[in-house]
Design an enzyme around this catalytic site. Structure first.
Site, short mmCIF file in Angstrom:
data_model
loop_
_atom_site.label_atom_id
_atom_site.label_comp_id
_atom_site.label_asym_id
_atom_site.label_seq_id
_atom_site.Cartn_x
_atom_site.Cartn_y
_atom_site.Cartn_z
CE LYS A 25 -3.44 -60.37 -4.16
NZ LYS A 25 -2.34 -61.08 -3.43
CB ILE A 72 -2.59 -54.03 5.34
CG1 ILE A 72 -3.75 -55.04 5.50
CG2 ILE A 72 -1.52 -54.25 6.40
CD1 ILE A 72 -4.50 -54.96 6.80
CE1 TYR A 106 -3.27 -56.98 -5.45
CE2 TYR A 106 -5.59 -56.55 -5.00
CZ TYR A 106 -4.31 -56.84 -4.55
OH TYR A 106 -4.08 -57.01 -3.21
CB THR A 123 1.74 -53.00 2.38
OG1 THR A 123 0.75 -52.80 1.35
CG2 THR A 123 1.17 -53.92 3.45
#
Length: 264
Positions: A170, A199, A166, A201
């Site tokens: 990014k 955030i 990940y 999500t």
């Protein structure tokens, strides 16, 4: 309309612009599509969950916006190419591209997780940029906004090397963003990245589903200076700004939106 929506509506305008948002079925992608539509853009919502994209598009249309939907698998180049083509077929052009595909759980086979992270979070934006930039240039210019992460500007915590996919992806998205911004600056195409912090999500739901645990994570574990979670719309607002002419001299930048974490 929430207090946040009311406060931030109308800050930027995207009138007469056509936007393709990949990953628009939920989370940051959905919020980005909604804010872009409120700002006047015609929006194609693309997601691997076609039903979620359809419902979201209908909601935008029901609130006076202009939206359509298409199915896309962001990890598959031909599917992404088809989503770009569908946008142009529906609205006649493409001027704004937002790459926000994500997944709460990739369900990877043993030994496959790193590759799956790279396929979705790095190759996916690359495919969209590769095929989208052709149409944006044909339209006379525009803006590409890639959703990266603060994990793309710092090391990403992982229990093993396979789980590093990940953060690696990014970082790659920011590299892609900066490289494309230089390549297409003279073609009137701006390319920026948004780097969200924590955030609310699907990806982070396991951290905030329990209220007590949620606050401890923010206040004690992460020590977010603003002492709260970010909302998808707060990222969507930044996406719409970067897509708009209000950001006309901004390109090649990773814009950090994290409640102050990176200020430490």
């Amino acid at each position: 309309m929430s207090e946040l929506e009311d406060k931030q509506r109308g800050l930027v305008r995207l009138d007469d612009k056509v936007a393709l948002v990949i990953g628009a079925g939920s989370g940051i992608g959905l919020a980005s599509a909604q804010v872009c539509a409120e700002a006047g853009a015609q929006v194609m919502l693309a997601d691997i969950d076609a039903e979620a994209a359809r419902v979201a598009a209908e909601e935008i249309n029901g609130r006076g916006g202009t939206a359509a939907f298409t199915e896309v698998n962001a990890s598959d180049e031909q599917s992404v190419k088809a989503a770009v083509a569908a946008t142009v077929a529906q609205f006649g052009r493409l001027q704004v591209l937002v790459n926000s595909a994500g997944a709460g759980d990739l369900h990877s086979a043993p030994g496959q997780a790193w590759h799956d992270f790279i396929d979705l979070f790095l190759k996916g934006p690359y495919y969209a940029c590769l095929h989208g930039v052709v149409e944006i240039e044909r339209a006379g210019g525009g803006s590409i906004v890639n959703i990266a992460s603060i994990a793309g500007v710092t090391g990403s915590v992982s229990s093993n090397v396979e789980g590093s996919g990940y953060g690696t992806a990014k970082h790659g998205v920011i590299g892609l963003t900066r490289t494309m911004s230089l390549a297409y600056a003279k073609q009137n195409i701006r390319v920026n990245a948004v780097c969200p912090g924590y955030i609310k999500t699907a990806i982070t739901s396991f951290l905030y589903s329990d209220p007590e645990t949620s606050q401890r994570v923010i206040s004690e574990d992460l020590r977010v200076p603003m002492d709260r979670w970010g909302e998808p719309r707060e990222i969507g607002n930044v996406v719409a700004f970067l897509a708009s002419d209000a950001a006309s001299f901004i390109t090649g930048q990773p814009i950090i939106v994290d409640g102050g974490i990176m200020a430490r």
